[in-house]
Design a protein around this motif. Structure first.
Motif, PDB file in Angstrom:
ATOM      1  N   THR A  28       0.829  -1.192   0.000  1.00 31.37           N
ATOM      2  CA  THR A  28       0.000   0.000   0.000  1.00 31.37           C
ATOM      3  C   THR A  28       0.864   1.242   0.000  1.00 31.37           C
ATOM      4  N   ALA A  29       0.533   2.159  -0.867  1.00 30.63           N
ATOM      5  CA  ALA A  29       1.240   3.438  -0.872  1.00 30.63           C
ATOM      6  C   ALA A  29       0.631   4.320   0.205  1.00 30.63           C
ATOM      7  N   THR A  30       1.457   4.804   1.107  1.00 29.86           N
ATOM      8  CA  THR A  30       0.950   5.686   2.148  1.00 29.86           C
ATOM      9  C   THR A  30       1.625   7.053   2.074  1.00 29.86           C
ATOM     10  N   THR A  31       2.153   7.403   0.936  1.00 26.03           N
ATOM     11  CA  THR A  31       2.721   8.731   0.748  1.00 26.03           C
ATOM     12  C   THR A  31       1.935   9.466  -0.323  1.00 26.03           C
ATOM     13  N   GLU A  32       0.685   9.106  -0.471  1.00 26.10           N
ATOM     14  CA  GLU A  32      -0.207   9.718  -1.449  1.00 26.10           C
ATOM     15  C   GLU A  32      -1.446  10.231  -0.726  1.00 26.10           C
ATOM     16  N   ARG A  33      -2.161  11.123  -1.378  1.00 24.24           N
ATOM     17  CA  ARG A  33      -3.383  11.653  -0.763  1.00 24.24           C
ATOM     18  C   ARG A  33      -4.520  10.634  -0.742  1.00 24.24           C
ATOM     19  N   ILE A  34      -4.471   9.662  -1.633  1.00 24.64           N
ATOM     20  CA  ILE A  34      -5.452   8.564  -1.658  1.00 24.64           C
ATOM     21  C   ILE A  34      -4.674   7.260  -1.458  1.00 24.64           C
ATOM     22  N   VAL A  35      -5.174   6.406  -0.580  1.00 23.17           N
ATOM     23  CA  VAL A  35      -4.520   5.125  -0.357  1.00 23.17           C
ATOM     24  C   VAL A  35      -4.806   4.229  -1.564  1.00 23.17           C
ATOM     25  N   VAL A  36      -3.736   3.822  -2.255  1.00 20.08           N
ATOM     26  CA  VAL A  36      -3.868   2.943  -3.413  1.00 20.08           C
ATOM     27  C   VAL A  36      -2.832   1.827  -3.332  1.00 20.08           C
ATOM     28  N   GLY A  63      -9.031  10.311   2.241  1.00 19.57           N
ATOM     29  CA  GLY A  63      -8.309   9.507   1.260  1.00 19.57           C
ATOM     30  C   GLY A  63      -8.196   8.034   1.601  1.00 19.57           C
ATOM     31  N   GLY A  64      -8.963   7.585   2.569  1.00 20.24           N
ATOM     32  CA  GLY A  64      -8.896   6.178   2.982  1.00 20.24           C
ATOM     33  C   GLY A  64      -7.965   5.947   4.164  1.00 20.24           C
ATOM     34  N   TYR A  65      -7.414   7.019   4.723  1.00 22.27           N
ATOM     35  CA  TYR A  65      -6.593   6.889   5.920  1.00 22.27           C
ATOM     36  C   TYR A  65      -7.489   6.802   7.150  1.00 22.27           C
ATOM     37  N   ASP A  66      -7.018   6.110   8.153  1.00 21.03           N
ATOM     38  CA  ASP A  66      -7.768   5.873   9.376  1.00 21.03           C
ATOM     39  C   ASP A  66      -7.899   7.171  10.179  1.00 21.03           C
ATOM     40  N   PRO A  67      -9.136   7.657  10.399  1.00 20.70           N
ATOM     41  CA  PRO A  67      -9.303   8.897  11.152  1.00 20.70           C
ATOM     42  C   PRO A  67      -8.873   8.790  12.615  1.00 20.70           C
ATOM     43  N   THR A 112      -0.523   9.021   9.698  1.00 20.45           N
ATOM     44  CA  THR A 112      -1.350   8.505   8.605  1.00 20.45           C
ATOM     45  C   THR A 112      -1.109   7.011   8.470  1.00 20.45           C
ATOM     46  N   VAL A 113      -2.174   6.257   8.651  1.00 22.57           N
ATOM     47  CA  VAL A 113      -2.146   4.799   8.507  1.00 22.57           C
ATOM     48  C   VAL A 113      -3.276   4.437   7.557  1.00 22.57           C
ATOM     49  N   ARG A 120     -12.199  -3.421   5.039  1.00 24.24           N
ATOM     50  CA  ARG A 120     -13.087  -4.339   5.752  1.00 24.24           C
ATOM     51  C   ARG A 120     -13.548  -3.759   7.092  1.00 24.24           C
ATOM     52  N   PHE A 121     -12.825  -2.742   7.599  1.00 25.02           N
ATOM     53  CA  PHE A 121     -13.198  -2.075   8.845  1.00 25.02           C
ATOM     54  C   PHE A 121     -13.678  -0.671   8.489  1.00 25.02           C
ATOM     55  N   PHE A 122     -14.975  -0.478   8.485  1.00 29.64           N
ATOM     56  CA  PHE A 122     -15.533   0.789   8.012  1.00 29.64           C
ATOM     57  C   PHE A 122     -16.683   1.236   8.897  1.00 29.64           C
ATOM     58  N   ALA A 123     -17.012   2.491   8.741  1.00 25.55           N
ATOM     59  CA  ALA A 123     -18.201   3.054   9.383  1.00 25.55           C
ATOM     60  C   ALA A 123     -18.734   4.144   8.473  1.00 25.55           C
ATOM     61  N   ILE A 124     -20.037   4.269   8.453  1.00 29.64           N
ATOM     62  CA  ILE A 124     -20.677   5.386   7.762  1.00 29.64           C
ATOM     63  C   ILE A 124     -21.295   6.257   8.850  1.00 29.64           C
ATOM     64  N   VAL A 125     -20.797   7.489   8.920  1.00 23.54           N
ATOM     65  CA  VAL A 125     -21.264   8.438   9.926  1.00 23.54           C
ATOM     66  C   VAL A 125     -21.620   9.718   9.185  1.00 23.54           C
ATOM     67  N   ALA A 126     -22.824  10.215   9.423  1.00 25.34           N
ATOM     68  CA  ALA A 126     -23.312  11.438   8.782  1.00 25.34           C
ATOM     69  C   ALA A 126     -23.156  11.352   7.261  1.00 25.34           C
ATOM     70  N   GLN A 127     -23.523  10.206   6.713  1.00 25.14           N
ATOM     71  CA  GLN A 127     -23.477   9.962   5.262  1.00 25.14           C
ATOM     72  C   GLN A 127     -22.081  10.113   4.670  1.00 25.14           C
ATOM     73  N   ARG A 128     -21.048   9.740   5.426  1.00 23.01           N
ATOM     74  CA  ARG A 128     -19.683   9.734   4.930  1.00 23.01           C
ATOM     75  C   ARG A 128     -19.032   8.419   5.314  1.00 23.01           C
ATOM     76  N   LEU A 129     -18.179   7.925   4.411  1.00 21.92           N
ATOM     77  CA  LEU A 129     -17.501   6.644   4.600  1.00 21.92           C
ATOM     78  C   LEU A 129     -16.131   6.860   5.235  1.00 21.92           C
ATOM     79  N   TYR A 130     -15.860   6.114   6.299  1.00 22.93           N
ATOM     80  CA  TYR A 130     -14.575   6.139   6.981  1.00 22.93           C
ATOM     81  C   TYR A 130     -14.019   4.726   7.013  1.00 22.93           C
TER      82      TYR A 130
END
Length: 161
Positions: A29-37, A98-102, A110-111, A116-126
């Motif tokens: 996983t690239a973790t030096t980008e704004r989006i985790v890819v 960007g898919g980083y853990d809040p 930034t991790v 597979r570990f997600f939550a939808i809070v206030a209509q946003r995906l984390y």
């Protein structure tokens, strides 16, 4: 140094290396980008369909025939309808931060989140790196988001360098 101690040290190093490879650690996983890819394929969130979280409430693997390129990442979807919804409203369906853990961002690091570990809070995906982080966030999202708000701009700047 005694030969037995050197052999133990070698085994520990080999096991640590295998753990990183097998758990999809930094090599995958690239973790030096704004989006985790995925650094080899450019696929975001391990190919999971970001819209499916909202539609089915579960993590659903996307299909290569339903792809879209956005924000420097390849996104996969379960069907054309989900792809169209994402392209019409990526700010809603794309994972926040960007898919980083809040929970980790709130701690100042930034991790990459695990889809597979997600939550939808206030209509946003984390997405979260660990189940424990998701559970802590779900118990008090306002507290985490307050801390994230203070730390995310500087972390995001570091990611873009």
């Amino acid at each position: 140094m005694r030969p037995g101690i050197a052999l133990i040290g070698l085994r520990v190093c080999l096991l640590a290396g295998l753990w990183i490879i097998c758990t999809g650690g930094p090599a995958w996983t690239a973790t030096t980008e704004r989006i985790v890819v995925n650094r080899f394929t450019g696929v975001a969130i391990e190919g999971f369909d970001p819209v499916a979280y909202f539609v089915t409430g579960t993590a659903v693997q996307g299909r290569a025939e339903f792809e879209a390129n956005l924000w420097g990442a390849v996104w996969r979807f379960r069907n054309e309808g989900n792809r169209a919804s994402f392209l019409a409203h990526p700010e809603i369906y794309g994972p926040q931060f960007g898919g980083y853990d809040p929970a980790d961002i709130a701690r100042g690091v930034t991790v990459a989140g695990n889809p597979r570990f997600f939550a939808i809070v206030a209509q946003r995906l984390y997405l979260f790196s660990r189940e424990a982080n998701r559970d802590a966030f779900a118990a008090n999202p306002e507290r985490f988001l307050y801390e994230v708000g203070k730390r995310w701009p500087a972390l995001q700047e570091q990611l873009s360098q």
